[in-house]
Design a protein around this motif. Structure first.
Motif, PDB file in Angstrom:
ATOM      1  N   SER A  10       0.836  -1.195   0.000  1.00 52.86           N
ATOM      2  CA  SER A  10       0.000   0.000   0.000  1.00 52.86           C
ATOM      3  C   SER A  10       0.876   1.251   0.000  1.00 52.86           C
ATOM      4  O   SER A  10       2.074   1.174   0.282  1.00 52.86           O
ATOM      5  CB  SER A  10      -0.933   0.012   1.209  1.00 52.86           C
ATOM      6  N   TYR A  11       0.234   2.379  -0.318  1.00 50.03           N
ATOM      7  CA  TYR A  11       0.946   3.659  -0.291  1.00 50.03           C
ATOM      8  C   TYR A  11      -0.020   4.771   0.059  1.00 50.03           C
ATOM      9  O   TYR A  11      -1.232   4.635  -0.108  1.00 50.03           O
ATOM     10  CB  TYR A  11       1.637   3.949  -1.629  1.00 50.03           C
ATOM     11  N   THR A  12       0.528   5.857   0.590  1.00 51.28           N
ATOM     12  CA  THR A  12      -0.244   7.075   0.843  1.00 51.28           C
ATOM     13  C   THR A  12       0.515   8.241   0.236  1.00 51.28           C
ATOM     14  O   THR A  12       1.744   8.198   0.102  1.00 51.28           O
ATOM     15  CB  THR A  12      -0.472   7.343   2.346  1.00 51.28           C
ATOM     16  N   VAL A  13      -0.221   9.293  -0.136  1.00 49.52           N
ATOM     17  CA  VAL A  13       0.377  10.479  -0.747  1.00 49.52           C
ATOM     18  C   VAL A  13      -0.019  11.692   0.077  1.00 49.52           C
ATOM     19  O   VAL A  13      -1.178  11.807   0.506  1.00 49.52           O
ATOM     20  CB  VAL A  13      -0.104  10.666  -2.204  1.00 49.52           C
ATOM     21  N   ALA A  14       0.917  12.596   0.288  1.00 53.59           N
ATOM     22  CA  ALA A  14       0.633  13.853   0.983  1.00 53.59           C
ATOM     23  C   ALA A  14       1.331  14.988   0.242  1.00 53.59           C
ATOM     24  O   ALA A  14       2.404  14.803  -0.323  1.00 53.59           O
ATOM     25  CB  ALA A  14       1.121  13.793   2.423  1.00 53.59           C
ATOM     26  N   VAL A  15       0.696  16.155   0.246  1.00 54.37           N
ATOM     27  CA  VAL A  15       1.288  17.366  -0.335  1.00 54.37           C
ATOM     28  C   VAL A  15       1.371  18.386   0.779  1.00 54.37           C
ATOM     29  O   VAL A  15       0.382  18.645   1.470  1.00 54.37           O
ATOM     30  CB  VAL A  15       0.421  17.911  -1.489  1.00 54.37           C
ATOM     31  N   TYR A  16       2.560  18.961   0.961  1.00 51.10           N
ATOM     32  CA  TYR A  16       2.783  19.945   2.016  1.00 51.10           C
ATOM     33  C   TYR A  16       3.042  21.307   1.385  1.00 51.10           C
ATOM     34  O   TYR A  16       3.713  21.405   0.357  1.00 51.10           O
ATOM     35  CB  TYR A  16       3.999  19.570   2.864  1.00 51.10           C
ATOM     36  N   ARG A  17       2.533  22.336   2.018  1.00 48.17           N
ATOM     37  CA  ARG A  17       2.831  23.698   1.588  1.00 48.17           C
ATOM     38  C   ARG A  17       3.070  24.524   2.837  1.00 48.17           C
ATOM     39  O   ARG A  17       2.161  24.797   3.610  1.00 48.17           O
ATOM     40  CB  ARG A  17       1.659  24.276   0.785  1.00 48.17           C
ATOM     41  N   ASP A  18       4.313  24.888   3.062  1.00 49.90           N
ATOM     42  CA  ASP A  18       4.668  25.792   4.148  1.00 49.90           C
ATOM     43  C   ASP A  18       5.691  26.766   3.581  1.00 49.90           C
ATOM     44  O   ASP A  18       5.350  27.536   2.699  1.00 49.90           O
ATOM     45  CB  ASP A  18       5.146  25.045   5.398  1.00 49.90           C
ATOM     46  N   SER A  19       6.935  26.675   3.994  1.00 51.75           N
ATOM     47  CA  SER A  19       7.952  27.555   3.402  1.00 51.75           C
ATOM     48  C   SER A  19       8.305  27.122   1.978  1.00 51.75           C
ATOM     49  O   SER A  19       8.891  27.881   1.220  1.00 51.75           O
ATOM     50  CB  SER A  19       9.203  27.586   4.267  1.00 51.75           C
ATOM     51  N   SER A  20       7.941  25.917   1.630  1.00 52.73           N
ATOM     52  CA  SER A  20       8.131  25.397   0.275  1.00 52.73           C
ATOM     53  C   SER A  20       7.038  24.369   0.013  1.00 52.73           C
ATOM     54  O   SER A  20       6.275  24.031   0.899  1.00 52.73           O
ATOM     55  CB  SER A  20       9.516  24.757   0.119  1.00 52.73           C
ATOM     56  N   THR A  21       6.971  23.896  -1.216  1.00 54.98           N
ATOM     57  CA  THR A  21       6.030  22.826  -1.542  1.00 54.98           C
ATOM     58  C   THR A  21       6.811  21.529  -1.651  1.00 54.98           C
ATOM     59  O   THR A  21       7.887  21.502  -2.245  1.00 54.98           O
ATOM     60  CB  THR A  21       5.320  23.107  -2.879  1.00 54.98           C
ATOM     61  N   ARG A  22       6.280  20.474  -1.069  1.00 55.76           N
ATOM     62  CA  ARG A  22       6.914  19.168  -1.190  1.00 55.76           C
ATOM     63  C   ARG A  22       5.850  18.093  -1.209  1.00 55.76           C
ATOM     64  O   ARG A  22       4.761  18.265  -0.672  1.00 55.76           O
ATOM     65  CB  ARG A  22       7.948  18.936  -0.101  1.00 55.76           C
ATOM     66  N   PHE A  23       6.170  16.996  -1.851  1.00 49.14           N
ATOM     67  CA  PHE A  23       5.289  15.841  -1.939  1.00 49.14           C
ATOM     68  C   PHE A  23       5.929  14.701  -1.165  1.00 49.14           C
ATOM     69  O   PHE A  23       7.153  14.590  -1.104  1.00 49.14           O
ATOM     70  CB  PHE A  23       5.098  15.406  -3.395  1.00 49.14           C
ATOM     71  N   GLU A  24       5.080  13.839  -0.614  1.00 46.44           N
ATOM     72  CA  GLU A  24       5.587  12.691   0.119  1.00 46.44           C
ATOM     73  C   GLU A  24       4.757  11.467  -0.254  1.00 46.44           C
ATOM     74  O   GLU A  24       3.535  11.535  -0.347  1.00 46.44           O
ATOM     75  CB  GLU A  24       5.488  12.944   1.622  1.00 46.44           C
ATOM     76  N   ILE A  25       5.445  10.370  -0.492  1.00 51.73           N
ATOM     77  CA  ILE A  25       4.793   9.082  -0.692  1.00 51.73           C
ATOM     78  C   ILE A  25       5.324   8.146   0.382  1.00 51.73           C
ATOM     79  O   ILE A  25       6.533   8.021   0.561  1.00 51.73           O
ATOM     80  CB  ILE A  25       5.092   8.486  -2.086  1.00 51.73           C
ATOM     81  N   LYS A  26       4.409   7.515   1.111  1.00 52.80           N
ATOM     82  CA  LYS A  26       4.797   6.519   2.109  1.00 52.80           C
ATOM     83  C   LYS A  26       4.425   5.147   1.570  1.00 52.80           C
ATOM     84  O   LYS A  26       3.275   4.910   1.208  1.00 52.80           O
ATOM     85  CB  LYS A  26       4.099   6.773   3.438  1.00 52.80           C
ATOM     86  N   LEU A  27       5.416   4.265   1.500  1.00 53.39           N
ATOM     87  CA  LEU A  27       5.221   2.905   1.013  1.00 53.39           C
ATOM     88  C   LEU A  27       5.229   1.932   2.188  1.00 53.39           C
ATOM     89  O   LEU A  27       6.017   2.085   3.112  1.00 53.39           O
ATOM     90  CB  LEU A  27       6.349   2.510   0.055  1.00 53.39           C
ATOM     91  N   THR A  28       4.371   0.929   2.129  1.00 48.11           N
ATOM     92  CA  THR A  28       4.368  -0.150   3.110  1.00 48.11           C
ATOM     93  C   THR A  28       4.491  -1.457   2.344  1.00 48.11           C
ATOM     94  O   THR A  28       3.748  -1.701   1.393  1.00 48.11           O
ATOM     95  CB  THR A  28       3.070  -0.158   3.938  1.00 48.11           C
ATOM     96  N   SER A  29       5.445  -2.279   2.757  1.00 44.97           N
ATOM     97  CA  SER A  29       5.650  -3.563   2.077  1.00 44.97           C
ATOM     98  C   SER A  29       4.665  -4.600   2.574  1.00 44.97           C
ATOM     99  O   SER A  29       4.044  -4.450   3.625  1.00 44.97           O
ATOM    100  CB  SER A  29       7.073  -4.065   2.317  1.00 44.97           C
ATOM    101  N   LYS A  30       4.552  -5.669   1.806  1.00 43.47           N
ATOM    102  CA  LYS A  30       3.836  -6.846   2.294  1.00 43.47           C
ATOM    103  C   LYS A  30       4.643  -7.415   3.454  1.00 43.47           C
ATOM    104  O   LYS A  30       5.860  -7.234   3.530  1.00 43.47           O
ATOM    105  CB  LYS A  30       3.698  -7.884   1.189  1.00 43.47           C
ATOM    106  N   ALA A  31       3.980  -8.121   4.349  1.00 41.23           N
ATOM    107  CA  ALA A  31       4.677  -8.731   5.476  1.00 41.23           C
ATOM    108  C   ALA A  31       5.618  -9.813   4.963  1.00 41.23           C
ATOM    109  O   ALA A  31       5.231 -10.642   4.137  1.00 41.23           O
ATOM    110  CB  ALA A  31       3.677  -9.317   6.462  1.00 41.23           C
ATOM    111  N   LEU A  32       6.835  -9.790   5.447  1.00 41.52           N
ATOM    112  CA  LEU A  32       7.809 -10.806   5.075  1.00 41.52           C
ATOM    113  C   LEU A  32       7.615 -12.041   5.955  1.00 41.52           C
ATOM    114  O   LEU A  32       6.709 -12.091   6.784  1.00 41.52           O
ATOM    115  CB  LEU A  32       9.218 -10.239   5.197  1.00 41.52           C
ATOM    116  N   GLN A  33       8.471 -13.020   5.813  1.00 45.58           N
ATOM    117  CA  GLN A  33       8.320 -14.308   6.477  1.00 45.58           C
ATOM    118  C   GLN A  33       8.084 -14.198   7.985  1.00 45.58           C
ATOM    119  O   GLN A  33       7.242 -14.894   8.533  1.00 45.58           O
ATOM    120  CB  GLN A  33       9.554 -15.165   6.210  1.00 45.58           C
TER     121      GLN A  33
END
Length: 132
Positions: A10-33
């Motif tokens: 899964s992933y989530t996306v966020a857009v930030y705007r403060d002193s600059s604009t930045r994008f963030e993507i958070k990735l989560t892996s499938k559970a390993l063994q």
């Protein structure tokens, strides 16, 4: 150099705007063994950080989750988002230093600096579009 490849659950996306604009993507892996899940925080901003980022908990206990902090240029966001939103399955490859870095101001204790990352898919037939 050490490396690992994870399948993205899964992933989530966020857009930030403060002193600059930045994008963030958070990735989560499938559970390993053993139930380990990788968490990756991909930060897209201008100007991009001089270091590529780092991976934490490299020398931790076997059951510790692994966490990545990766810096990208703002222009890379669109390509990442397009692959994540249209392809399945998607994998994230990380190559990192296999020795402790001497610069603790860049990477925290028990971390390694990232050398290379790749977002990729399996082999596919040309023109094939994922049906979700």
């Amino acid at each position: 150099m050490a490396f690992t490849q994870i399948e993205i659950e899964s992933y989530t996306v966020a857009v930030y705007r403060d002193s600059s604009t930045r994008f963030e993507i958070k990735l989560t892996s499938k559970a390993l063994q053993h139930g380990i899940r990788y968490q990756a925080r991909l930060l897209f901003e201008d100007p991009v950080s001089k270091n590529k980022g780092y991976i934490q908990n490299v020398d931790g206990l076997n059951f510790d989750p692994r966490t990545l902090f990766v810096n990208y240029d703002m222009a890379a966001f669109v390509g990442f988002y397009q692959v994540l939103s249209t392809e399945s399955p998607v994998f994230y490859f990380i190559a990192y230093e296999d020795k402790v870095t001497n610069n603790t101001s860049v990477a925290p204790l028990n971390s390694r600096l990232i050398i290379q990352t790749q977002l990729k898919t399996n082999s596919e037939v040309p023109g094939d579009f994922e049906n979700k």
